[in-house]
Design a protein around this motif. Structure first.
Motif, PDB file in Angstrom:
ATOM      1  N   VAL A 221       0.816  -1.183  -0.147  1.00 19.58           N
ATOM      2  CA  VAL A 221      -0.055   0.053   0.017  1.00 19.58           C
ATOM      3  C   VAL A 221       0.876   1.233  -0.010  1.00 19.58           C
ATOM      4  CG1 VAL A 221      -1.767   1.289   1.183  1.00 19.58           C
ATOM      5  CG2 VAL A 221      -1.784  -1.220   1.253  1.00 19.58           C
ATOM      6  N   ILE A 222       0.735   1.996  -1.088  1.00 13.46           N
ATOM      7  CA  ILE A 222       1.552   3.231  -1.253  1.00 13.46           C
ATOM      8  C   ILE A 222       0.672   4.400  -0.947  1.00 13.46           C
ATOM      9  CG2 ILE A 222       2.909   4.649  -2.693  1.00 13.46           C
ATOM     10  CD1 ILE A 222       2.211   1.200  -3.758  1.00 13.46           C
ATOM     11  N   GLY A 223       1.215   5.202   0.010  1.00 11.52           N
ATOM     12  CA  GLY A 223       0.466   6.492   0.313  1.00 11.52           C
ATOM     13  C   GLY A 223       1.196   7.599   0.988  1.00 11.52           C
ATOM     14  N   GLN A 224       0.901   8.884   1.200  1.00  8.60           N
ATOM     15  CA  GLN A 224       1.762   9.837   1.728  1.00  8.60           C
ATOM     16  C   GLN A 224       1.999   9.645   3.065  1.00  8.60           C
ATOM     17  OE1 GLN A 224      -0.610  13.181  -1.060  1.00  8.60           O
ATOM     18  NE2 GLN A 224       0.168  13.770   0.875  1.00  8.60           N
ATOM     19  N   ALA A 225       3.198   9.774   3.468  1.00 10.04           N
ATOM     20  CA  ALA A 225       3.745   9.635   4.721  1.00 10.04           C
ATOM     21  C   ALA A 225       3.066  10.621   5.721  1.00 10.04           C
ATOM     22  CB  ALA A 225       5.182   9.409   4.777  1.00 10.04           C
ATOM     23  N   ASN A 226       2.575  11.712   5.172  1.00  9.36           N
ATOM     24  CA  ASN A 226       2.208  12.849   6.275  1.00  9.36           C
ATOM     25  C   ASN A 226       0.528  12.564   6.341  1.00  9.36           C
ATOM     26  OD1 ASN A 226       1.498  13.634   3.478  1.00  9.36           O
ATOM     27  ND2 ASN A 226       2.132  15.596   3.628  1.00  9.36           N
ATOM     28  N   ARG A 227      -0.076  11.383   5.955  1.00 13.37           N
ATOM     29  CA  ARG A 227      -1.364  11.193   6.207  1.00 13.37           C
ATOM     30  C   ARG A 227      -1.359  10.225   7.384  1.00 13.37           C
ATOM     31  NH1 ARG A 227      -5.058  12.334   2.193  1.00 13.37           N
ATOM     32  NH2 ARG A 227      -4.285  12.486   0.118  1.00 13.37           N
ATOM     33  N   GLU A 228      -2.011  10.619   8.373  1.00 15.80           N
ATOM     34  CA  GLU A 228      -2.190  10.046   9.679  1.00 15.80           C
ATOM     35  C   GLU A 228      -2.717   8.548   9.557  1.00 15.80           C
ATOM     36  OE1 GLU A 228      -1.152   8.916  13.469  1.00 15.80           O
ATOM     37  OE2 GLU A 228      -1.089  11.160  12.891  1.00 15.80           O
ATOM     38  N   SER A 229      -3.929   8.403   8.600  1.00 16.61           N
ATOM     39  CA  SER A 229      -4.517   7.301   8.174  1.00 16.61           C
ATOM     40  C   SER A 229      -3.545   6.175   7.597  1.00 16.61           C
ATOM     41  CB  SER A 229      -5.605   7.684   7.377  1.00 16.61           C
ATOM     42  OG  SER A 229      -5.333   8.201   6.343  1.00 16.61           O
ATOM     43  N   GLN A 230      -2.744   6.717   6.950  1.00 14.18           N
ATOM     44  CA  GLN A 230      -1.630   5.516   6.445  1.00 14.18           C
ATOM     45  C   GLN A 230      -0.737   5.025   7.433  1.00 14.18           C
ATOM     46  OE1 GLN A 230      -1.280   4.671   3.176  1.00 14.18           O
ATOM     47  NE2 GLN A 230       1.012   3.726   3.159  1.00 14.18           N
ATOM     48  N   ALA A 313      16.040   1.707   0.292  1.00 12.48           N
ATOM     49  CA  ALA A 313      14.818   1.461   1.042  1.00 12.48           C
ATOM     50  C   ALA A 313      15.206   1.843   2.646  1.00 12.48           C
ATOM     51  CB  ALA A 313      14.157   0.501   1.004  1.00 12.48           C
ATOM     52  N   HIS A 314      14.573   2.983   3.212  1.00  9.19           N
ATOM     53  CA  HIS A 314      14.730   3.363   4.470  1.00  9.19           C
ATOM     54  C   HIS A 314      13.379   2.798   5.399  1.00  9.19           C
ATOM     55  CE1 HIS A 314      15.397   5.594   7.942  1.00  9.19           C
ATOM     56  NE2 HIS A 314      14.242   6.252   7.827  1.00  9.19           N
ATOM     57  N   ILE A 315      13.764   1.919   6.327  1.00  8.16           N
ATOM     58  CA  ILE A 315      12.622   1.358   7.206  1.00  8.16           C
ATOM     59  C   ILE A 315      12.115   2.614   8.107  1.00  8.16           C
ATOM     60  CG2 ILE A 315      11.886  -0.292   8.818  1.00  8.16           C
ATOM     61  CD1 ILE A 315      13.759  -2.309   7.569  1.00  8.16           C
ATOM     62  N   ALA A 316      10.988   2.880   8.154  1.00 12.48           N
ATOM     63  CA  ALA A 316      10.639   4.063   9.050  1.00 12.48           C
ATOM     64  C   ALA A 316      10.661   3.676  10.749  1.00 12.48           C
ATOM     65  CB  ALA A 316       9.026   4.096   8.846  1.00 12.48           C
ATOM     66  N   THR A 317      10.970   4.534  11.239  1.00 15.12           N
ATOM     67  CA  THR A 317      11.258   4.506  12.521  1.00 15.12           C
ATOM     68  C   THR A 317      10.194   5.368  13.776  1.00 15.12           C
ATOM     69  OG1 THR A 317      12.784   6.401  12.745  1.00 15.12           O
ATOM     70  CG2 THR A 317      13.856   4.235  12.149  1.00 15.12           C
ATOM     71  N   GLU A 318      10.351   5.082  14.818  1.00 15.42           N
ATOM     72  CA  GLU A 318       9.282   5.822  15.654  1.00 15.42           C
ATOM     73  C   GLU A 318       9.848   7.439  15.636  1.00 15.42           C
ATOM     74  OE1 GLU A 318       6.741   4.557  17.101  1.00 15.42           O
ATOM     75  OE2 GLU A 318       7.138   2.556  16.427  1.00 15.42           O
ATOM     76  N   GLU A 319      10.997   7.524  15.479  1.00 14.46           N
ATOM     77  CA  GLU A 319      11.473   8.806  15.382  1.00 14.46           C
ATOM     78  C   GLU A 319      11.073   9.557  14.061  1.00 14.46           C
ATOM     79  OE1 GLU A 319      15.757  11.395  15.077  1.00 14.46           O
ATOM     80  OE2 GLU A 319      15.736   9.423  15.044  1.00 14.46           O
ATOM     81  N   ASP A 320      10.803   8.919  13.059  1.00 11.54           N
ATOM     82  CA  ASP A 320      10.188   9.218  11.736  1.00 11.54           C
ATOM     83  C   ASP A 320       8.849   9.590  12.026  1.00 11.54           C
ATOM     84  OD1 ASP A 320      12.526   9.058  10.212  1.00 11.54           O
ATOM     85  OD2 ASP A 320      12.036   6.954   9.882  1.00 11.54           O
ATOM     86  N   ASP A 321       8.181   8.835  12.732  1.00  8.24           N
ATOM     87  CA  ASP A 321       6.719   9.072  12.928  1.00  8.24           C
ATOM     88  C   ASP A 321       6.686  10.235  13.774  1.00  8.24           C
ATOM     89  OD1 ASP A 321       4.233   8.687  13.574  1.00  8.24           O
ATOM     90  OD2 ASP A 321       4.340   6.689  14.606  1.00  8.24           O
ATOM     91  N   VAL A 322       7.265  10.520  14.547  1.00  6.76           N
ATOM     92  CA  VAL A 322       7.137  11.879  15.277  1.00  6.76           C
ATOM     93  C   VAL A 322       7.579  13.057  14.708  1.00  6.76           C
ATOM     94  CG1 VAL A 322       8.144  13.077  17.458  1.00  6.76           C
ATOM     95  CG2 VAL A 322       7.658  10.731  17.569  1.00  6.76           C
ATOM     96  N   ASN A 323       8.693  13.014  13.659  1.00  8.40           N
ATOM     97  CA  ASN A 323       9.220  14.267  12.983  1.00  8.40           C
ATOM     98  C   ASN A 323       8.468  14.492  11.895  1.00  8.40           C
ATOM     99  OD1 ASN A 323      11.230  14.351  15.168  1.00  8.40           O
ATOM    100  ND2 ASN A 323      12.756  13.125  13.582  1.00  8.40           N
ATOM    101  N   ILE A 324       7.631  13.454  11.200  1.00  7.71           N
ATOM    102  CA  ILE A 324       6.981  13.755  10.037  1.00  7.71           C
ATOM    103  C   ILE A 324       5.709  14.510  10.292  1.00  7.71           C
ATOM    104  CG2 ILE A 324       5.687  12.883   8.090  1.00  7.71           C
ATOM    105  CD1 ILE A 324       7.558  10.555   7.925  1.00  7.71           C
ATOM    106  N   MET A 325       5.612  15.755   9.877  1.00 14.86           N
ATOM    107  CA  MET A 325       4.239  16.633  10.380  1.00 14.86           C
ATOM    108  C   MET A 325       3.231  15.984   9.381  1.00 14.86           C
ATOM    109  SD  MET A 325       3.756  20.643  10.063  1.00 14.86           S
ATOM    110  CE  MET A 325       4.985  21.105  11.320  1.00 14.86           C
ATOM    111  N   LYS A 326       2.153  15.473  10.216  1.00 18.10           N
ATOM    112  CA  LYS A 326       0.852  15.054   9.544  1.00 18.10           C
ATOM    113  C   LYS A 326      -0.195  15.891   9.797  1.00 18.10           C
ATOM    114  CE  LYS A 326       2.333  10.529  11.370  1.00 18.10           C
ATOM    115  NZ  LYS A 326       3.466  10.846  11.975  1.00 18.10           N
ATOM    116  N   SER A 327      -0.592  16.401   8.408  1.00 16.87           N
ATOM    117  CA  SER A 327      -1.351  17.622   8.442  1.00 16.87           C
ATOM    118  C   SER A 327      -2.897  17.115   8.188  1.00 16.87           C
ATOM    119  CB  SER A 327      -1.201  18.582   7.516  1.00 16.87           C
ATOM    120  OG  SER A 327      -0.887  17.943   6.041  1.00 16.87           O
ATOM    121  N   PHE A 328      -3.124  15.982   7.753  1.00 21.19           N
ATOM    122  CA  PHE A 328      -4.529  15.067   7.571  1.00 21.19           C
ATOM    123  C   PHE A 328      -4.620  13.885   7.594  1.00 21.19           C
ATOM    124  CE2 PHE A 328      -2.110  16.137   3.645  1.00 21.19           C
ATOM    125  CZ  PHE A 328      -2.187  14.955   3.020  1.00 21.19           C
TER     126      PHE A 328
END
Length: 328
Positions: A221-230, A313-328
């Motif tokens: 499933v490909i999606g925008q990493a700034n979507r909380e739903s992804q 390929a970069h495996i997402a980390t908890e730090e990435d989760d925090v640092n990516i601003m999710k606007s929607f």
């Protein structure tokens, strides 16, 4: 009197010539291009490219990598007579990112001879790129107009570039699908986890396909990493989640689940492809959820899809989760 008639004829001819010239200029002005580059997450290395070309007849999309081992893939999307203007009637940025990811050598090698279903196919770019090497493809959507155009125009136009037998089916994720599930090796989706209320029916539909298989199967499933739903979809598969319908806590899905991060760099629409490189409009964070339901039991007889562009390929980390601003 005759001079007046001649003058009127001359003026009429001038008007006709002007109109033809204007239409010609207008037609040429409609030819515009937009270029998208897929970049690695950390080093921002260009992994592949996608160019959209629009003119009065419709649209073409060219996908290529900087590699002599693979030919460019050019798909056509006729638009004259197309009905509907909903979400499924246009190409979204993640379909462009998907097209580049699926042209990676890792995916192209793996999908050869395999069967897949795409959920939320829309205009069909993602599914058609995968179908270029697959054995069979089932493209699904709930938008009847989008499916009708895929069936009557887009798929026939591109059939000569596809190795797959392509089937089209209307699919509502809220329905019970268990009586009509074909055997597939891959469930594929691009930009389908964009609303929170879609997550539960989407998960149920994915499970309906994957649980029906007698052999290992995979999900991309490909999606925008700034979507909380992804991220919600990723966490629900990886960690388990509460099911509002059953009022029970569901365990994590058995198998392996990763989220991989990339970047999509997009240009403005430009009169030439060359100008696109100088007119970057912005960069979108891209997320790829890659799930395999066989866990660590995979063998050489049951190969799993490797991460696209595995070296970068970069495996997402908890730090990435925090640092990516999710606007929607």
């Amino acid at each position: 009197m005759q001079s007046r008639i001649r003058r009127q004829i001359i003026l009429a001819l001038v008007f006709v010539v002007h109109q033809v010239w204007s239409l010609s200029v207008s037609s040429k002005s409609l030819e515009v291009f937009r270029k998208s580059n897929l970049l690695s997450w950390k080093d921002k290395i260009v992994l592949g490219h996608c160019v959209e070309e629009r003119n009065g007849d419709g649209m073409a999309v060219k996908v290529w990598l900087d590699s002599e081992e693979q030919e460019d893939l050019v798909l056509s999307f006729p638009e004259e007579g197309m009905q509907g203007d909903g979400l499924a009637s246009q190409l979204w940025p993640m379909s462009l990112a998907s097209s580049i990811l699926l042209r990676s050598s890792e995916f192209q090698t793996w999908i050869s001879g395999k069967r897949f279903v795409e959920l939320g196919s829309g205009r069909g770019l993602t599914g058609l790129v995968a179908a270029a090497r697959a054995q069979s493809a089932l493209l699904t959507d709930n938008d009847a107009d989008a499916l009708a155009w895929l069936q009557s125009s887009t798929c026939p136009t591109n059939q000569g570039k596809l190795a797959s037998t392509v089937s089209i089916r209307q699919l509502d994720w809220r329905d019970d699908h268990y009586d009509s599930i074909p055997t597939v090796d891959l469930v594929l989706g691009s930009d389908i986890a964009y609303y929170f209320h879609l997550i539960r029916p989407l998960m149920d539909t994915i499970r309906a396909f994957m649980d029906n298989q007698k052999s290992p199967s995979s999900l991309m499933v490909i999606g925008q990493a700034n979507r909380e739903s992804q991220w919600d979809l990723y966490r629900n598969i990886r960690d388990g989640c509460y099911n509002q319908l059953t009022d029970l806590w569901e365990p994590p899905w058995q198998g392996t689940c990763q989220m991989l991060l990339y970047r999509l760099q997009m240009s403005d629409w430009c009169p030439t492809v060359e100008e696109c490189s100088e007119r970057i409009d912005g960069t979108i964070p891209v997320s790829l959820i890659l799930y395999n339901n066989v866990g660590d039991s995979a063998s050489e007889d049951t190969p799993l899809p490797l991460p696209p562009f595995q070296m970068h390929a970069h495996i997402a980390t908890e730090e990435d989760d925090v640092n990516i601003m999710k606007s929607f």
